[in-house]
Design a protein around this motif. Structure first.
Motif, short mmCIF file in Angstrom:
data_model
loop_
_atom_site.label_atom_id
_atom_site.label_comp_id
_atom_site.label_asym_id
_atom_site.label_seq_id
_atom_site.Cartn_x
_atom_site.Cartn_y
_atom_site.Cartn_z
N LEU A 1 -33.75 -4.33 7.87
CA LEU A 1 -32.74 -4.79 6.78
C LEU A 1 -31.62 -3.74 6.88
O LEU A 1 -30.49 -3.94 6.30
N SER A 2 -31.71 -2.54 7.57
CA SER A 2 -30.63 -1.95 7.60
C SER A 2 -29.28 -2.41 8.31
O SER A 2 -28.21 -1.93 8.09
N LEU A 3 -29.38 -3.49 9.18
CA LEU A 3 -28.42 -4.09 9.55
C LEU A 3 -27.46 -4.69 8.59
O LEU A 3 -26.16 -4.69 8.78
N LEU A 4 -27.76 -4.96 7.43
CA LEU A 4 -27.13 -5.37 6.47
C LEU A 4 -25.98 -4.54 5.71
O LEU A 4 -25.15 -4.63 5.01
N LEU A 5 -26.51 -3.15 6.26
CA LEU A 5 -25.34 -1.98 5.69
C LEU A 5 -24.39 -1.47 6.63
O LEU A 5 -23.41 -0.49 6.48
N ARG A 6 -24.31 -2.21 7.75
CA ARG A 6 -23.47 -1.78 9.00
C ARG A 6 -22.16 -2.66 8.62
O ARG A 6 -22.02 -3.81 8.50
N LYS A 7 -20.92 -1.80 8.58
CA LYS A 7 -19.97 -2.15 8.37
C LYS A 7 -19.32 -3.03 9.50
O LYS A 7 -18.55 -4.04 9.43
N GLU A 8 -19.74 -2.85 10.86
CA GLU A 8 -19.09 -3.51 12.05
C GLU A 8 -19.58 -4.94 11.84
O GLU A 8 -19.07 -5.83 12.22
N LEU A 9 -20.75 -5.33 11.46
CA LEU A 9 -21.17 -6.69 10.98
C LEU A 9 -20.51 -7.50 10.12
O LEU A 9 -20.41 -8.49 9.97
N MET A 10 -20.14 -6.54 9.04
CA MET A 10 -19.38 -7.22 7.87
C MET A 10 -17.96 -7.55 8.63
O MET A 10 -17.48 -8.70 8.28
N ILE A 11 -17.48 -6.80 9.46
CA ILE A 11 -16.11 -7.19 9.99
C ILE A 11 -16.29 -8.32 10.93
O ILE A 11 -15.42 -9.24 10.72
N THR A 12 -17.20 -8.50 11.86
CA THR A 12 -17.29 -9.43 12.59
C THR A 12 -17.51 -10.82 11.66
O THR A 12 -17.25 -12.00 12.21
N GLY A 13 -18.33 -10.56 10.78
CA GLY A 13 -18.67 -11.55 9.79
C GLY A 13 -17.45 -12.31 9.17
O GLY A 13 -17.07 -13.60 9.26
N PHE A 14 -16.74 -11.43 8.82
CA PHE A 14 -15.11 -11.71 8.40
C PHE A 14 -14.42 -12.59 9.21
O PHE A 14 -13.69 -13.41 9.06
N CYS A 15 -14.25 -11.98 10.49
CA CYS A 15 -13.75 -12.42 11.63
C CYS A 15 -14.04 -13.91 12.10
O CYS A 15 -13.55 -14.99 12.36
N LEU A 16 -15.38 -13.78 12.87
CA LEU A 16 -15.91 -14.68 13.62
C LEU A 16 -16.39 -15.84 12.70
O LEU A 16 -16.53 -17.21 13.13
N VAL B 1 -26.87 -11.65 10.88
CA VAL B 1 -26.34 -10.70 9.84
C VAL B 1 -24.82 -11.26 9.80
O VAL B 1 -23.93 -11.48 8.73
N GLN B 2 -24.13 -11.30 10.91
CA GLN B 2 -22.76 -11.53 10.59
C GLN B 2 -22.52 -13.15 9.93
O GLN B 2 -21.65 -13.31 9.22
N MET B 3 -23.30 -13.96 10.30
CA MET B 3 -23.28 -15.31 9.86
C MET B 3 -23.61 -15.07 8.39
O MET B 3 -22.90 -15.78 7.29
N THR B 4 -24.60 -14.46 8.03
CA THR B 4 -25.05 -14.17 6.42
C THR B 4 -23.62 -13.59 5.63
O THR B 4 -23.36 -14.29 4.59
N TYR B 5 -23.10 -12.65 6.21
CA TYR B 5 -21.76 -12.01 5.68
C TYR B 5 -20.57 -13.07 5.51
O TYR B 5 -20.01 -13.12 4.82
N GLY B 6 -20.47 -13.71 6.65
CA GLY B 6 -19.44 -14.84 6.78
C GLY B 6 -19.64 -15.92 5.64
O GLY B 6 -18.60 -16.27 4.98
N GLY B 7 -21.03 -16.14 5.69
CA GLY B 7 -21.20 -17.42 4.46
C GLY B 7 -21.28 -16.82 3.31
O GLY B 7 -20.49 -17.67 2.25
N LEU B 8 -21.44 -15.71 2.99
CA LEU B 8 -21.17 -15.12 1.56
C LEU B 8 -19.78 -15.08 0.96
O LEU B 8 -19.14 -15.29 0.01
N MET B 9 -18.95 -14.53 2.10
CA MET B 9 -17.44 -14.56 1.99
C MET B 9 -16.83 -16.00 1.59
O MET B 9 -16.09 -16.14 0.69
N LEU B 10 -17.37 -17.00 2.44
CA LEU B 10 -16.86 -18.26 2.26
C LEU B 10 -17.31 -18.69 0.79
O LEU B 10 -16.60 -19.66 0.21
N LEU B 11 -18.61 -18.52 0.35
CA LEU B 11 -18.99 -19.11 -1.09
C LEU B 11 -18.16 -18.25 -2.00
O LEU B 11 -17.82 -18.93 -3.13
#
Length: 311
Positions: free
Chosen positions: A57-72, A185-195
């Motif tokens: 679950l620590s992957l959810l705390l990484r800003k790198e994956l949040m940024i890739t989720g925003f872009c990808l 993780v990046q899909m989860t972040y990206g999906g949350l941003m889309l919602l």
């Protein structure tokens, strides 16, 4: 097994554009549809990887994956879903193949890297193909919206290209983590941003998903498009090379064009076909250096020992 999975990836990615089109045509809110697709797929995949102890679950705390989720995911698919309200699914697939050209432009104008003359020629040819692809729509009704939808899809590829370049650098921090877990993780972040975007711009109405088209589109994109398609893609990357796995870009748009015409009565003209072929040709030229290395590596392997693929 490799060839079979590769063909499946090409087919799946070629069909997702029509699935998106069916959903938005059924009046499903585009941002909400995209958000549900990626958030649900990301959470399920991440849960599966946690159960297999291939992620934490620590992957959810990484800003790198949040940024890739925003872009990808967020940037790429918010524009694609919105654009497909007005653009035929086959044309959307071909426009999405401009991603490598966008990477080249970012490297040229932002990162100040000098590309090869062949890559520049390929970029010019690809952009000419975009003009040829959009040109017929300018003589049709709703031409302004078709043009805006096409521009939105191309802008989405700028997000995708930025995310691809960023993730290439960021992934050095995740060498021991499964690519499927990172994608989840990046899909989860990206999906949350889309919602969140949907909550701010769209009306959430359960009746929007009561039609067979909206429900089947969402389920297909969650299970087949995101969970199976992306997992197969990363399996291919692990068994071959990222360059080989990414050659779906040259095949899937043509599959999408054919499927749109055969099963959804989308119109196609000779100018559209020429534009599509021109874009794919430009994309191949842009990636020619990597493709040449891939072919030479394959030849070297064949001279050393026969290539065998086992299940």
């Amino acid at each position: 097994m490799v060839i079979l999975n590769y063909l499946l990836v090409c087919f799946i990615f070629g069909t997702t554009f029509l699935a998106v089109k069916i959903g938005v045509d059924a009046s499903a809110p585009p941002f909400l549809s995209a958000g549900l697709r990626f958030f649900i797929a990301g959470v399920i995949l991440l849960g599966w990887m946690l159960l297999r102890k291939k992620a934490n679950l620590s992957l959810l705390l990484r800003k790198e994956l949040m940024i890739t989720g925003f872009c990808l995911t967020f940037g790429t698919f918010s524009t694609l879903y919105w654009g497909e309200q007005f653009v035929a699914s086959g044309n959307a697939a071909v426009l999405s193949a401009t991603g490598p050209m966008m990477i080249l432009l970012i490297q040229l104008f932002v990162m100040r890297q000098k590309p090869s003359p062949r890559s520049l020629i390929g970029c010019v040819i690809g952009l000419l193909g975009v003009v040829l692809l959009i040109l017929p729509s300018l003589t049709m009704a709703w031409s302004v919206w078709i043009l805006l939808g096409s521009i939105a899809i191309i802008m989405g590829e700028l997000f995708y290209s930025s995310g691809a370049l960023y993730s290439k650098k960021a992934n050095k921090y995740f060498r021991d983590v499964s690519p499927i877990a990172l994608n989840a993780v990046q899909m989860t972040y990206g999906g949350l941003m889309l919602l969140i975007l949907s909550a701010c711009t769209e009306s959430w109405n359960i009746h929007s998903f009561q039609s067979a088209g909206a429900i089947s589109s969402l389920l297909y994109l969650i299970v087949v498009g995101s969970m199976i398609g992306h997992s197969l893609f990363y399996w291919l990357v692990s068994r071959t090379t990222p360059v080989f796995a990414s050659t779906w870009l040259y095949i899937s748009p043509m599959i999408a064009l054919a499927i749109g015409v055969l099963f959804y009565d989308e119109k196609i003209t000779w100018l559209t076909v020429i534009g599509a072929i021109t874009i794919i040709a430009g994309t191949i030229l842009v990636n020619w250096g990597d493709l040449k290395l891939l072919l030479s590596a394959k030849k070297r392997a064949e001279t050393i020992e026969p290539v065998s693929y086992s299940t």
